[in-house]
Write a protein that holds these residues in place. Structure first.
Motif, PDB file in Angstrom:
ATOM      1  N   UNK A  24       0.777  -1.226   0.000  1.00 48.21           N
ATOM      2  CA  UNK A  24       0.000   0.000   0.000  1.00 48.21           C
ATOM      3  C   UNK A  24       0.810   1.278   0.000  1.00 48.21           C
ATOM      4  N   UNK A  25       2.142   1.177   0.063  1.00 48.08           N
ATOM      5  CA  UNK A  25       2.993   2.362   0.103  1.00 48.08           C
ATOM      6  C   UNK A  25       3.350   2.824  -1.311  1.00 48.08           C
ATOM      7  N   UNK A  26       3.868   4.036  -1.393  1.00 46.63           N
ATOM      8  CA  UNK A  26       4.327   4.620  -2.655  1.00 46.63           C
ATOM      9  C   UNK A  26       5.774   5.067  -2.481  1.00 46.63           C
ATOM     10  N   UNK A  27       6.621   4.736  -3.444  1.00 45.78           N
ATOM     11  CA  UNK A  27       8.011   5.190  -3.429  1.00 45.78           C
ATOM     12  C   UNK A  27       8.164   6.309  -4.458  1.00 45.78           C
ATOM     13  N   UNK A  28       8.713   7.437  -4.016  1.00 51.43           N
ATOM     14  CA  UNK A  28       8.939   8.582  -4.892  1.00 51.43           C
ATOM     15  C   UNK A  28      10.439   8.852  -4.956  1.00 51.43           C
ATOM     16  N   UNK A  29      10.982   8.815  -6.163  1.00 51.21           N
ATOM     17  CA  UNK A  29      12.378   9.169  -6.375  1.00 51.21           C
ATOM     18  C   UNK A  29      12.439  10.622  -6.829  1.00 51.21           C
ATOM     19  N   UNK A  30      13.020  11.484  -6.014  1.00 52.75           N
ATOM     20  CA  UNK A  30      13.265  12.862  -6.428  1.00 52.75           C
ATOM     21  C   UNK A  30      14.683  12.934  -6.972  1.00 52.75           C
ATOM     22  N   UNK A  31      14.792  13.269  -8.247  1.00 48.30           N
ATOM     23  CA  UNK A  31      16.079  13.290  -8.948  1.00 48.30           C
ATOM     24  C   UNK A  31      16.430  14.736  -9.247  1.00 48.30           C
ATOM     25  N   UNK A  32      17.609  15.158  -8.822  1.00 50.67           N
ATOM     26  CA  UNK A  32      17.991  16.521  -9.152  1.00 50.67           C
ATOM     27  C   UNK A  32      18.408  16.594 -10.620  1.00 50.67           C
ATOM     28  N   UNK A  33      18.124  17.699 -11.266  1.00 51.48           N
ATOM     29  CA  UNK A  33      18.506  17.906 -12.669  1.00 51.48           C
ATOM     30  C   UNK A  33      20.029  17.899 -12.819  1.00 51.48           C
ATOM     31  N   UNK A  34      20.501  17.777 -14.061  1.00 50.35           N
ATOM     32  CA  UNK A  34      21.927  17.823 -14.331  1.00 50.35           C
ATOM     33  C   UNK A  34      22.507  19.223 -14.173  1.00 50.35           C
ATOM     34  N   UNK A  35      23.821  19.291 -14.197  1.00 49.53           N
ATOM     35  CA  UNK A  35      24.531  20.574 -14.084  1.00 49.53           C
ATOM     36  C   UNK A  35      24.078  21.529 -15.182  1.00 49.53           C
ATOM     37  N   UNK A  54      15.940  30.219 -16.243  1.00 45.59           N
ATOM     38  CA  UNK A  54      15.705  28.934 -16.905  1.00 45.59           C
ATOM     39  C   UNK A  54      16.905  28.533 -17.771  1.00 45.59           C
ATOM     40  N   UNK A  55      18.079  28.310 -17.154  1.00 45.24           N
ATOM     41  CA  UNK A  55      19.253  27.944 -17.954  1.00 45.24           C
ATOM     42  C   UNK A  55      19.153  26.508 -18.464  1.00 45.24           C
ATOM     43  N   UNK A  56      19.808  26.207 -19.585  1.00 47.66           N
ATOM     44  CA  UNK A  56      19.849  24.833 -20.086  1.00 47.66           C
ATOM     45  C   UNK A  56      20.932  24.035 -19.367  1.00 47.66           C
ATOM     46  N   UNK A  57      20.952  22.738 -19.623  1.00 48.37           N
ATOM     47  CA  UNK A  57      22.044  21.914 -19.109  1.00 48.37           C
ATOM     48  C   UNK A  57      23.351  22.283 -19.789  1.00 48.37           C
ATOM     49  N   UNK A  58      24.441  22.153 -19.061  1.00 49.75           N
ATOM     50  CA  UNK A  58      25.772  22.263 -19.642  1.00 49.75           C
ATOM     51  C   UNK A  58      26.122  20.944 -20.335  1.00 49.75           C
ATOM     52  N   UNK A  59      27.250  20.895 -21.016  1.00 50.44           N
ATOM     53  CA  UNK A  59      27.696  19.635 -21.618  1.00 50.44           C
ATOM     54  C   UNK A  59      27.866  18.561 -20.547  1.00 50.44           C
ATOM     55  N   UNK A  60      28.417  18.954 -19.406  1.00 52.70           N
ATOM     56  CA  UNK A  60      28.573  18.004 -18.310  1.00 52.70           C
ATOM     57  C   UNK A  60      27.209  17.541 -17.810  1.00 52.70           C
ATOM     58  N   UNK A  61      26.262  18.465 -17.740  1.00 52.73           N
ATOM     59  CA  UNK A  61      24.923  18.109 -17.315  1.00 52.73           C
ATOM     60  C   UNK A  61      24.257  17.115 -18.256  1.00 52.73           C
ATOM     61  N   UNK A  81       7.649  12.603 -13.722  1.00 52.51           N
ATOM     62  CA  UNK A  81       7.215  13.986 -13.552  1.00 52.51           C
ATOM     63  C   UNK A  81       8.416  14.920 -13.718  1.00 52.51           C
ATOM     64  N   UNK A  82       8.150  16.117 -14.239  1.00 52.42           N
ATOM     65  CA  UNK A  82       9.163  17.160 -14.381  1.00 52.42           C
ATOM     66  C   UNK A  82       8.538  18.476 -13.926  1.00 52.42           C
ATOM     67  N   UNK A  83       9.319  19.553 -13.949  1.00 47.63           N
ATOM     68  CA  UNK A  83       8.796  20.860 -13.559  1.00 47.63           C
ATOM     69  C   UNK A  83       8.658  21.751 -14.792  1.00 47.63           C
ATOM     70  N   UNK A  84       8.352  23.005 -14.576  1.00 53.04           N
ATOM     71  CA  UNK A  84       8.194  23.947 -15.676  1.00 53.04           C
ATOM     72  C   UNK A  84       9.536  24.406 -16.237  1.00 53.04           C
ATOM     73  N   UNK A  85      10.642  24.053 -15.605  1.00 52.84           N
ATOM     74  CA  UNK A  85      11.963  24.535 -16.016  1.00 52.84           C
ATOM     75  C   UNK A  85      12.653  23.509 -16.913  1.00 52.84           C
ATOM     76  N   UNK A  86      13.261  23.997 -17.987  1.00 59.94           N
ATOM     77  CA  UNK A  86      13.718  23.086 -19.042  1.00 59.94           C
ATOM     78  C   UNK A  86      14.842  22.161 -18.612  1.00 59.94           C
ATOM     79  N   UNK A  87      15.597  22.520 -17.579  1.00 62.74           N
ATOM     80  CA  UNK A  87      16.668  21.628 -17.156  1.00 62.74           C
ATOM     81  C   UNK A  87      16.124  20.294 -16.657  1.00 62.74           C
ATOM     82  N   UNK A  88      14.890  20.278 -16.147  1.00 62.20           N
ATOM     83  CA  UNK A  88      14.316  19.003 -15.727  1.00 62.20           C
ATOM     84  C   UNK A  88      13.860  18.179 -16.930  1.00 62.20           C
ATOM     85  N   UNK A  89      13.332  18.830 -17.945  1.00 61.20           N
ATOM     86  CA  UNK A  89      12.935  18.128 -19.166  1.00 61.20           C
ATOM     87  C   UNK A  89      14.161  17.518 -19.849  1.00 61.20           C
TER      88      UNK A  89
END
Length: 247
Positions: A24-35, A54-61, A81-89
């Protein structure tokens, strides 16, 4: 009744086992966006229609995003799920490619709005160890920054977004949300009762695991898991410094 009648009979105990999600539980993974990309001298970040930097990812990111996507493709993730900011997309793109999951945008999980400093000025100020930045760390409040989102409202917004993810996920499932450092820190605070900034500084593309039990209890299972980045540890950007940005 003799004293011996109170003695519990010896019995076997199973060996310890790896964690499995409780019924009955739910596991949520919160993943931070790349650099994300840096700020040119005298420059600013792009700003979206809501006034958020709203910066984009770097090459490293981009490299980090590929690695975390390939790792998460082996997890039993049912929703993304993602947010409104493009680095998450951009960070979610490799996972989408590998699994076909179509991410849902959850605006409430976007990063803390930093007011007058949101379009890159924050990065400059933190690199220069601006006294107001230092004060915000000491007092553990974002809204010391001019025009920044009020901390209490940020906490309410983030929890509303997290609860939406849990509701959409349903019980007995694992889902992932690509979010931001400030959001991860706030949810860790809510899960553990820690100081406000105790969990600030989760690494880019770190995986942070939360479990929501059927009765609503929230538990943090792991924080800042970056095992997928081990192959990049010899690259100079990985080491960073204490003056690097945290959102």
């Amino acid at each position: 009744m003799s004293a011996n009648d109170d003695v519990t009979a010896p019995r076997a105990v199973d060996p310890q086992r790896l964690f499995t999600l409780p019924a009955g539980a739910t596991e949520v993974l919160l993943v931070r966006h790349g650099s994300t990309a840096g700020v040119e001298a005298g420059g600013v970040f792009p700003v979206n229609e809501h006034g958020d930097g709203d910066p984009p990812l770097s090459d490293d990111g981009e490299a980090q995003a590929r690695l975390v996507g390939e790792r998460l493709a082996h997890e039993p993730i049912s929703r993304l799920f993602v947010t409104t900011l493009r680095r998450t997309h951009q960070t979610a793109a490799r996972l989408v490619e590998l699994t076909g999951l179509q991410p849902e945008v959850v605006a409430d999980l976007r990063e803390i709005h930093l007011g007058d400093w949101d379009a890159g000025e924050y990065r400059v100020r933190i690199a220069d160890r601006d006294p107001l930045i230092m004060r915000s760390f000491v007092e553990q409040r974002w809204d010391i920054i001019p025009g920044a989102e009020q901390d209490e409202l940020f906490a309410e917004r983030v929890r509303r977004g997290f609860d939406h993810v849990v509701a959409q996920a349903g019980p007995d499932t694992t889902v992932a949300a690509v979010v931001h450092g400030g959001v991860i820190a706030e949810m860790c605070r809510q899960a553990t009762g820690s100081e406000a900034f105790a969990f600030l500084g989760a690494d880019n593309t770190s995986v942070n695991r939360f479990v929501v039990f059927p009765d609503g209890r929230l538990r943090l299972r792991s924080y800042n898991d970056t095992g997928h980045l081990d192959g990049l540890r010899d690259r100079p950007w990985v080491t960073g410094s204490a003056s690097q940005p945290i959102t």
